[in-house]
Design a protein around this motif. Sequence first.
Motif, short mmCIF file in Angstrom:
data_model
loop_
_atom_site.label_atom_id
_atom_site.label_comp_id
_atom_site.label_asym_id
_atom_site.label_seq_id
_atom_site.Cartn_x
_atom_site.Cartn_y
_atom_site.Cartn_z
N UNK A 156 0.85 -1.18 0.00
CA UNK A 156 0.00 0.00 0.00
C UNK A 156 0.88 1.23 0.00
N UNK A 157 0.54 2.17 -0.85
CA UNK A 157 1.32 3.41 -0.92
C UNK A 157 0.93 4.29 0.27
N UNK A 158 1.93 4.71 1.02
CA UNK A 158 1.67 5.58 2.17
C UNK A 158 1.56 7.02 1.69
N UNK A 196 1.64 15.83 4.31
CA UNK A 196 0.84 16.89 3.70
C UNK A 196 -0.40 16.32 3.02
N UNK A 197 -0.23 15.21 2.27
CA UNK A 197 -1.36 14.61 1.57
C UNK A 197 -2.37 14.05 2.57
N UNK A 249 -7.63 14.54 5.24
CA UNK A 249 -8.42 14.69 6.47
C UNK A 249 -9.24 15.97 6.44
N UNK A 250 -8.64 17.04 5.91
CA UNK A 250 -9.35 18.33 5.80
C UNK A 250 -10.54 18.19 4.85
N UNK A 251 -10.33 17.52 3.73
CA UNK A 251 -11.39 17.33 2.75
C UNK A 251 -12.52 16.48 3.34
N UNK A 252 -12.16 15.44 4.10
CA UNK A 252 -13.18 14.59 4.72
C UNK A 252 -13.98 15.37 5.76
N UNK A 253 -13.29 16.22 6.50
CA UNK A 253 -13.96 17.05 7.52
C UNK A 253 -14.92 18.03 6.85
N UNK A 254 -14.49 18.64 5.75
CA UNK A 254 -15.34 19.58 5.03
C UNK A 254 -16.55 18.88 4.44
N UNK A 255 -16.35 17.66 3.92
CA UNK A 255 -17.47 16.91 3.36
C UNK A 255 -18.46 16.52 4.45
N UNK A 256 -17.97 16.17 5.63
CA UNK A 256 -18.85 15.81 6.74
C UNK A 256 -19.66 17.01 7.20
N UNK A 257 -19.03 18.18 7.24
CA UNK A 257 -19.73 19.40 7.66
C UNK A 257 -20.80 19.78 6.67
#
Length: 111
Positions: free
Chosen positions: A87-89, A93-94, A99-107
């Motif tokens: 699995x590519x880690x 930064x990525x 995580x930021x994108x997932x948080x924004x989508x949840x909001x």
Amino acid sequence: MAVKIRLARHGAKKHPYYRVVVADGRMPRDGRYIEQVGRYNPMTNPKTIEIDLEKVDEWVSKGAQPTNAVSHLIDIARTGAPAAEKKAKLSKKAAAKAAEAAKAAAESAAE
């Protein structure tokens, strides 16, 4: 004479290509070898593993010791199963962006 079945690295920088060789244990990694018994290319998708199992069995019966990496490749060649992909880690930064994108989508979904 300690005979080993091991990988000899060839190819360009950052583009490795390996030969599975039978060599005296005292020889350098890419040095003189007795016989080439296979090839391994980790850069293709899926990874290419070509090993002559009859020659390997013949050398093992004579007392040659395969290295850990070659033992693993031989097992894969015997079973015919494809080599497991790592699995590519994500970089830090990525991972932070994801995580930021997932948080924004949840909001936005909560609204």
